[in-house]
Design a protein around this motif. Structure first.
Motif, PDB file in Angstrom:
ATOM      1  N   THR A  60       2.558 -12.807  40.649  1.00 53.19           N
ATOM      2  CA  THR A  60       1.128 -13.070  40.506  1.00 53.19           C
ATOM      3  C   THR A  60       0.599 -12.544  39.182  1.00 53.19           C
ATOM      4  O   THR A  60      -0.194 -13.216  38.501  1.00 53.19           O
ATOM      5  N   VAL A  61       1.018 -11.358  38.799  1.00 53.13           N
ATOM      6  CA  VAL A  61       0.584 -10.761  37.536  1.00 53.13           C
ATOM      7  C   VAL A  61       0.998 -11.651  36.368  1.00 53.13           C
ATOM      8  O   VAL A  61       0.206 -11.918  35.450  1.00 53.13           O
ATOM      9  N   ASP A  62       2.229 -12.138  36.389  1.00 55.80           N
ATOM     10  CA  ASP A  62       2.711 -13.009  35.311  1.00 55.80           C
ATOM     11  C   ASP A  62       1.892 -14.297  35.229  1.00 55.80           C
ATOM     12  O   ASP A  62       1.582 -14.783  34.133  1.00 55.80           O
ATOM     13  N   ASP A  63       1.525 -14.843  36.397  1.00 49.50           N
ATOM     14  CA  ASP A  63       0.734 -16.080  36.415  1.00 49.50           C
ATOM     15  C   ASP A  63      -0.653 -15.856  35.806  1.00 49.50           C
ATOM     16  O   ASP A  63      -1.154 -16.699  35.045  1.00 49.50           O
ATOM     17  N   VAL A  64      -1.262 -14.735  36.143  1.00 45.99           N
ATOM     18  CA  VAL A  64      -2.601 -14.435  35.613  1.00 45.99           C
ATOM     19  C   VAL A  64      -2.542 -14.245  34.101  1.00 45.99           C
ATOM     20  O   VAL A  64      -3.391 -14.769  33.359  1.00 45.99           O
ATOM     21  N   LEU A  65      -1.532 -13.517  33.639  1.00 43.23           N
ATOM     22  CA  LEU A  65      -1.410 -13.279  32.206  1.00 43.23           C
ATOM     23  C   LEU A  65      -1.084 -14.567  31.455  1.00 43.23           C
ATOM     24  O   LEU A  65      -1.532 -14.760  30.318  1.00 43.23           O
ATOM     25  N   ALA A  66      -0.314 -15.460  32.071  1.00 42.51           N
ATOM     26  CA  ALA A  66       0.037 -16.731  31.423  1.00 42.51           C
ATOM     27  C   ALA A  66      -1.182 -17.620  31.244  1.00 42.51           C
ATOM     28  O   ALA A  66      -1.247 -18.428  30.301  1.00 42.51           O
ATOM     29  N   ALA A  67      -2.165 -17.458  32.137  1.00 41.24           N
ATOM     30  CA  ALA A  67      -3.384 -18.265  32.025  1.00 41.24           C
ATOM     31  C   ALA A  67      -4.172 -17.902  30.771  1.00 41.24           C
ATOM     32  O   ALA A  67      -4.954 -18.715  30.260  1.00 41.24           O
ATOM     33  N   ASN A  68      -3.960 -16.662  30.298  1.00 43.92           N
ATOM     34  CA  ASN A  68      -4.496 -16.221  29.000  1.00 43.92           C
ATOM     35  C   ASN A  68      -6.017 -16.294  28.918  1.00 43.92           C
ATOM     36  O   ASN A  68      -6.593 -16.545  27.860  1.00 43.92           O
ATOM     37  N   GLY A  69      -6.682 -16.095  30.034  1.00 36.84           N
ATOM     38  CA  GLY A  69      -8.142 -16.106  30.005  1.00 36.84           C
ATOM     39  C   GLY A  69      -8.692 -14.697  30.083  1.00 36.84           C
ATOM     40  O   GLY A  69      -8.209 -13.883  30.877  1.00 36.84           O
ATOM     41  N   PRO A  70      -9.679 -14.349  29.270  1.00 39.15           N
ATOM     42  CA  PRO A  70     -10.250 -12.995  29.304  1.00 39.15           C
ATOM     43  C   PRO A  70     -11.058 -12.780  30.580  1.00 39.15           C
ATOM     44  O   PRO A  70     -11.416 -13.737  31.276  1.00 39.15           O
ATOM     45  N   GLY A  71     -11.343 -11.547  30.861  1.00 34.25           N
ATOM     46  CA  GLY A  71     -12.163 -11.238  32.021  1.00 34.25           C
ATOM     47  C   GLY A  71     -11.519 -10.225  32.950  1.00 34.25           C
ATOM     48  O   GLY A  71     -10.480  -9.619  32.645  1.00 34.25           O
ATOM     49  N   HIS A  72     -12.154 -10.056  34.114  1.00 31.57           N
ATOM     50  CA  HIS A  72     -11.736  -9.031  35.077  1.00 31.57           C
ATOM     51  C   HIS A  72     -10.299  -9.231  35.544  1.00 31.57           C
ATOM     52  O   HIS A  72      -9.515  -8.277  35.602  1.00 31.57           O
ATOM     53  N   ARG A  73      -9.927 -10.460  35.873  1.00 27.57           N
ATOM     54  CA  ARG A  73      -8.587 -10.706  36.419  1.00 27.57           C
ATOM     55  C   ARG A  73      -7.506 -10.335  35.397  1.00 27.57           C
ATOM     56  O   ARG A  73      -6.471  -9.784  35.756  1.00 27.57           O
ATOM     57  N   ARG A  74      -7.754 -10.645  34.140  1.00 33.26           N
ATOM     58  CA  ARG A  74      -6.757 -10.295  33.124  1.00 33.26           C
ATOM     59  C   ARG A  74      -6.666  -8.770  32.958  1.00 33.26           C
ATOM     60  O   ARG A  74      -5.578  -8.230  32.793  1.00 33.26           O
ATOM     61  N   ASP A  75      -7.806  -8.105  32.984  1.00 29.29           N
ATOM     62  CA  ASP A  75      -7.795  -6.641  32.869  1.00 29.29           C
ATOM     63  C   ASP A  75      -6.980  -6.022  34.001  1.00 29.29           C
ATOM     64  O   ASP A  75      -6.183  -5.096  33.785  1.00 29.29           O
ATOM     65  N   VAL A  76      -7.178  -6.531  35.216  1.00 29.95           N
ATOM     66  CA  VAL A  76      -6.419  -6.027  36.368  1.00 29.95           C
ATOM     67  C   VAL A  76      -4.932  -6.310  36.181  1.00 29.95           C
ATOM     68  O   VAL A  76      -4.083  -5.449  36.437  1.00 29.95           O
ATOM     69  N   ALA A  77      -4.611  -7.523  35.736  1.00 29.89           N
ATOM     70  CA  ALA A  77      -3.207  -7.897  35.553  1.00 29.89           C
ATOM     71  C   ALA A  77      -2.531  -7.022  34.507  1.00 29.89           C
ATOM     72  O   ALA A  77      -1.372  -6.624  34.673  1.00 29.89           O
ATOM     73  N   GLU A  78      -3.248  -6.704  33.436  1.00 25.97           N
ATOM     74  CA  GLU A  78      -2.677  -5.832  32.398  1.00 25.97           C
ATOM     75  C   GLU A  78      -2.375  -4.453  32.965  1.00 25.97           C
ATOM     76  O   GLU A  78      -1.316  -3.876  32.692  1.00 25.97           O
ATOM     77  N   ARG A  79      -3.278  -3.926  33.778  1.00 21.09           N
ATOM     78  CA  ARG A  79      -3.048  -2.610  34.373  1.00 21.09           C
ATOM     79  C   ARG A  79      -1.870  -2.648  35.347  1.00 21.09           C
ATOM     80  O   ARG A  79      -1.021  -1.750  35.356  1.00 21.09           O
ATOM     81  N   LEU A  80      -1.801  -3.685  36.184  1.00 29.38           N
ATOM     82  CA  LEU A  80      -0.693  -3.796  37.137  1.00 29.38           C
ATOM     83  C   LEU A  80       0.637  -4.017  36.414  1.00 29.38           C
ATOM     84  O   LEU A  80       1.684  -3.527  36.865  1.00 29.38           O
ATOM     85  N   ARG A  81       0.597  -4.745  35.319  1.00 33.08           N
ATOM     86  CA  ARG A  81       1.826  -4.960  34.543  1.00 33.08           C
ATOM     87  C   ARG A  81       2.391  -3.626  34.042  1.00 33.08           C
ATOM     88  O   ARG A  81       3.605  -3.387  34.108  1.00 33.08           O
ATOM     89  N   GLU A  82       1.506  -2.761  33.578  1.00 32.06           N
ATOM     90  CA  GLU A  82       1.962  -1.444  33.115  1.00 32.06           C
ATOM     91  C   GLU A  82       2.522  -0.621  34.272  1.00 32.06           C
ATOM     92  O   GLU A  82       3.561   0.029  34.153  1.00 32.06           O
ATOM     93  N   GLN A  83       1.835  -0.657  35.410  1.00 31.73           N
ATOM     94  CA  GLN A  83       2.323   0.087  36.577  1.00 31.73           C
ATOM     95  C   GLN A  83       3.672  -0.445  37.053  1.00 31.73           C
ATOM     96  O   GLN A  83       4.554   0.335  37.449  1.00 31.73           O
TER      97      GLN A  83
END
Length: 441
Positions: free
Chosen positions: A176-199
Motif C-alpha cells: 500500500t505504501v508503494d502504491d501511494v508513493l507511486a501516485a506521486n501526489g502531495p498531501g496527507h496520504r503521501r506524508d503518511v506513506a513517507e513516514r511508514l516507508r521509513e518505519q
C-alpha cells in the motif's frame, strides 16, 4: 458538639458477607459510590467481559466519567498482560483504541488526558497482539486504515506491531505504501506513506533503504546523527565516519539567513543538545505556536534513540517524561532502556501504590544493594524495605512468594548476624532454619 465515633473497630468485627451486604445497600442509594465501586470492580477483577460492559456504558457518560472508565479498562488490560494471562486480550484492546479515537474525533480535543489514554491503549494493543497474534493481514489493514483514513491519531509505530504483523502483514503494508508513493501526489496520504516507508525500512533491517530515505531529508543534526547510528549498528563503521565528516563539512558552509519562529529556534537548541532543559523550552514555544503535538513526537523519538546508548541518556529520557507529566511512559522507558538504579528506585516509589507487582523487582534489587554495603545502617534500611516488600506482595496477592524470597535471602546471608537481628526487629517472619542468631556484630 462531640466528634462522631470511629466505627472502624466495630466494622472489623463483622464478617465479609455482612460488610458486603451493607456496602451494596449503601451503593444502591448513592450513585457516586456505586460508580466508584464499579470502576474498582473492573480494575481489580481482571474480567474481560466486565471491561467490555464498562466500554458499553462509557460513551453515555460525560468526559470525566468516560476518561475514568477508560482508565479502568486500560488498568485491567495492563494487569492481565503483566500477569501473562492466557485470554485473548487483543479484541478488547483494539476496541478500546477505536472507541477512544472516535470520542477524540468528535470532541476535537487532542491534547488532554484522553489523548494520553489513547497512546497507552495503542501500546497495550501492541502487547496484546504480540501475546496472541491476530490475522496479520487484518491487523495490517487496520493499521493502514488508522494511518491513511483516520483523523491523525493515533500515530502507529510499526516496530511495536512488527512481531504480530510478521512477513505477511508487513508485506501488505509495504504494498500500500508503494502504491501511494507511486501516485506521486502531495498531501496527507503521501506524508503518511513517507513516514511508514521509513518505519518499514527500520523494521525490516534494510539499512541501504533507510540511509537513502534519511539522506533525502533536509539536512538536520538529528537526521545526520541517526544515519551515523544506523550505519554503526550495521557494522559499517567506515561509512558512518565518512557521513559524519560530510555532515560536519555541510554544517560549516554558510547559508542565507532565514526568519525563524521561536519554535524553530528552540528546536535547533534541542537538536544541538537534547536534554530536559531544551525539551522544556521547546515545549513552551511549540505550545504557544500550536505545534506541540508534532514537535513532542519528534523530540521524544530523538530522546528514545539516544536512550539506547547508555544509562545517562536513558535517565534523561525518563526525567523528560516525568517533567512532561507522563509517569506511566517514564516507568516504561526506565524499564525498556535500563535507567540508573537510583532513578528506577525513585520511579518505583512513585508507582508502588497503584502497581505493586511491577515495582517488586526494583525494591528487591535495592535490598540486595543495601546488604552488599555491609554496615549497620544499610542493614536497618534493608529491613525497612523488606517490610515494604511484604506489603507490596500482599497487595499483589503473592504473599507466598515473599515468604520464599525471605527464606532464600536469610539462607544466603545467614552469617550476617546484624542483618538477621534487624530483620527480626522489623517483625518479619523468619523461616524455621534460622532460630537464634549470635550476638550482633
Amino acid at each position: 458538639m462531640s466528634p462522631p465515633s470511629d466505627l472502624r473497630p466495630y466494622l472489623r468485627t463483622l464478617d465479609a458477607e455482612t460488610l458486603a451486604d451493607l456496602l451494596h445497600a449503601q451503593a444502591e442509594r448513592d450513585p457516586e459510590l456505586r460508580h466508584s465501586l464499579e470502576l474498582r470492580a473492573a480494575t481489580q477483577s481482571g474480567d474481560v467481559t466486565e471491561a467490555h460492559r464498562l466500554l458499553d456504558t462509557a460513551v453515555t457518560d460525560g468526559n470525566v466519567e468516560y476518561t475514568a472508565k477508560i482508565g479502568a479498562v486500560l488498568d485491567t488490560l495492563q494487569r492481565m498482560l503483566d500477569a501473562g494471562s492466557r485470554a485473548d486480550l487483543a479484541p478488547l484492546a483494539r476496541r478500546t483504541v477505536d472507541d477512544i479515537s472516535e470520542v477524540l474525533e468528535q470532541s476535537g480535543d487532542h491534547a488532554g488526558d484522553l489523548a494520553d489514554r489513547l497512546d497507552r491503549a495503542v501500546e497495550l494493543y501492541a502487547r496484546a497482539c504480540a501475546a496472541r497474534p491476530p490475522d496479520p493481514e487484518k491487523l495490517a489493514d487496520w493499521i493502514l486504515e488508522v494511518e491513511f483514513d483516520g483523523p491523525g491519531r493515533p500515530v502507529i509505530d510499526l516496530a511495536e506491531f512488527a512481531t504480530a504483523l510478521g512477513e505477511p502483514g508487513l508485506k501488505r503494508i509495504k504494498s500500500t505504501v508503494d502504491d501511494v508513493l507511486a501516485a506521486n501526489g502531495p498531501g496527507h496520504r503521501r506524508d503518511v506513506a513517507e513516514r511508514l516507508r521509513e518505519q518499514l525500512a527500520e523494521v525490516l533491517g534494510d539499512v541501504d533503504e533507510l540511509v537513502a530515505i534519511l539522506s533525502a531529508k533536509p539536512p538536520r543534526v538529528d537526521v545526520s546523527l541517526k544515519i551515523v547510528r544506523v550505519l554503526r549498528a550495521a557494522g559499517r563503521h567506515s561509512e558512518a565516519i565518512a557521513h559524519a565528516a560530510r555532515a560536519l563539512t555541510h554544517d560549516k558552509q554558510p547559508s542565507p539567513p532565514e526568519p525563524e519562529s521561536e519554535t524553530s529556534r528552540r528546536r535547533k537548541d534541542f537538536e544541538a543538545k537534547p536534554d530536559r532543559e531544551t525539551f522544556a523550552a521547546l515545549r513552551e514555544a511549540a505550545t504557544a505556536d500550536g505545534k506541540w503535538t508534532v514537535q513532542r513526537r519528534d523530540a521524544l523519538a530523538c530522546l528514545r534513540e539516544r536512550a539506547a546508548e547508555g544509562v545517562e541518556q536513558a535517565d534523561e529520557l525518563v526525567r523528560v517524561l516525568l517533567d512532561d507529566g507522563r509517569p506511566d511512559e517514564a516507568w516504561r522507558a526506565g524499564v525498556r532502556f535500563g535507567a540508573s538504579a537510583e532513578l528506577k528506585l525513585e520511579l518505583a516509589e512513585q508507582r508502588a501504590a497503584e502497581h505493586p507487582a511491577e515495582t517488586i523487582p526494583v525494591f528487591r534489587e535495592h535490598v540486595d544493594e543495601l546488604i552488599e554495603r555491609k554496615d549497620p545502617q544499610a542493614y536497618q534500611e534493608a529491613a525497612r524495605r523488606l517490610k515494604l516488600l511484604r506489603t507490596l506482595h500482599k497487595r499483589a496477592e503473592t504473599a507466598d512468594e515473599f515468604t520464599a524470597y525471605v527464606a532464600a535471602l536469610v539462607e544466603n546471608h545467614r552469617r550476617k548476624t546484624r542483618l538477621i537481628t534487624e530483620i527480626r526487629a522489623a517483625r518479619i517472619a523468619m523461616p524455621k532454619p534460622v532460630t537464634s542468631p549470635r550476638t550482633p556484630r
